[in-house]
Design a protein around this motif. Structure first.
Motif, PDB file in Angstrom:
ATOM      1  N   GLY A 169      43.224  41.768  36.340  1.00 61.91           N
ATOM      2  CA  GLY A 169      43.173  42.500  35.082  1.00 61.91           C
ATOM      3  C   GLY A 169      41.879  43.269  34.900  1.00 61.91           C
ATOM      4  N   GLU A 170      41.852  44.046  33.842  1.00 61.95           N
ATOM      5  CA  GLU A 170      40.696  44.896  33.587  1.00 61.95           C
ATOM      6  C   GLU A 170      39.411  44.111  33.390  1.00 61.95           C
ATOM      7  OE1 GLU A 170      40.258  46.378  29.254  1.00 61.95           O
ATOM      8  OE2 GLU A 170      42.418  46.306  29.616  1.00 61.95           O
ATOM      9  N   SER A 171      39.489  42.950  32.768  1.00 56.08           N
ATOM     10  CA  SER A 171      38.264  42.179  32.535  1.00 56.08           C
ATOM     11  C   SER A 171      37.634  41.740  33.855  1.00 56.08           C
ATOM     12  CB  SER A 171      38.534  40.974  31.638  1.00 56.08           C
ATOM     13  OG  SER A 171      39.483  40.112  32.237  1.00 56.08           O
ATOM     14  N   ALA A 172      38.441  41.375  34.844  1.00 56.58           N
ATOM     15  CA  ALA A 172      37.912  40.985  36.154  1.00 56.58           C
ATOM     16  C   ALA A 172      37.276  42.180  36.855  1.00 56.58           C
ATOM     17  CB  ALA A 172      39.020  40.394  37.021  1.00 56.58           C
ATOM     18  N   VAL A 173      37.889  43.355  36.714  1.00 57.56           N
ATOM     19  CA  VAL A 173      37.334  44.565  37.326  1.00 57.56           C
ATOM     20  C   VAL A 173      36.011  44.919  36.660  1.00 57.56           C
ATOM     21  CG1 VAL A 173      37.696  47.036  37.726  1.00 57.56           C
ATOM     22  CG2 VAL A 173      39.601  45.435  38.004  1.00 57.56           C
ATOM     23  N   PHE A 174      35.965  44.883  35.333  1.00 60.17           N
ATOM     24  CA  PHE A 174      34.720  45.188  34.625  1.00 60.17           C
ATOM     25  C   PHE A 174      33.618  44.192  34.991  1.00 60.17           C
ATOM     26  CE2 PHE A 174      37.358  47.381  31.184  1.00 60.17           C
ATOM     27  CZ  PHE A 174      37.115  48.629  31.720  1.00 60.17           C
ATOM     28  N   GLU A 175      33.985  42.923  35.125  1.00 60.12           N
ATOM     29  CA  GLU A 175      32.991  41.916  35.499  1.00 60.12           C
ATOM     30  C   GLU A 175      32.465  42.179  36.912  1.00 60.12           C
ATOM     31  OE1 GLU A 175      32.851  37.153  36.296  1.00 60.12           O
ATOM     32  OE2 GLU A 175      34.141  37.880  34.687  1.00 60.12           O
ATOM     33  N   ALA A 176      33.356  42.538  37.823  1.00 66.06           N
ATOM     34  CA  ALA A 176      32.949  42.821  39.203  1.00 66.06           C
ATOM     35  C   ALA A 176      32.059  44.055  39.287  1.00 66.06           C
ATOM     36  CB  ALA A 176      34.179  42.994  40.083  1.00 66.06           C
ATOM     37  N   LEU A 177      32.222  44.968  38.343  1.00 63.68           N
ATOM     38  CA  LEU A 177      31.424  46.197  38.320  1.00 63.68           C
ATOM     39  C   LEU A 177      30.274  46.112  37.320  1.00 63.68           C
ATOM     40  CD1 LEU A 177      34.262  48.856  38.557  1.00 63.68           C
ATOM     41  CD2 LEU A 177      32.683  48.154  40.352  1.00 63.68           C
ATOM     42  N   SER A 178      29.831  44.904  37.014  1.00 62.44           N
ATOM     43  CA  SER A 178      28.780  44.736  36.004  1.00 62.44           C
ATOM     44  C   SER A 178      27.471  45.422  36.399  1.00 62.44           C
ATOM     45  CB  SER A 178      28.527  43.257  35.733  1.00 62.44           C
ATOM     46  OG  SER A 178      28.059  42.614  36.905  1.00 62.44           O
TER      47      SER A 178
END
Length: 71
Positions: A31-40
């Motif tokens: 999901g988007e939250s995992a992608v955003f976290e990975a791109l922190s």
């Protein structure tokens, strides 16, 4: 890093682009939250984009530069 995020680098290994594989995200249920976290650290990557790291002079380079100044 999660599957589906790939960094494109130049011949020197510097990051030039990020490829987000949306199909891979869907297949793995990412999901988007995992992608955003990975791109922190994305802002740091953006800030560093295009900056050249100037290598420090070696002693040999420093001696050569001093010789040039004396001439």
């Amino acid at each position: 890093m999660i599957n589906g995020i790939n960094f494109i680098t130049d011949e020197k290994g510097k990051n030039k682009a990020i490829l987000l594989d949306l199909v891979q995200f869907r297949k793995e249920g990412i999901g988007e939250s995992a992608v955003f976290e990975a791109l922190s650290g994305l802002q740091q990557l953006i800030d560093n984009a295009g900056l050249e790291n100037k290598a420090a002079n070696s002693w040999e380079q420093a001696r050569e530069n001093l010789k040039k100044l004396k001439s």
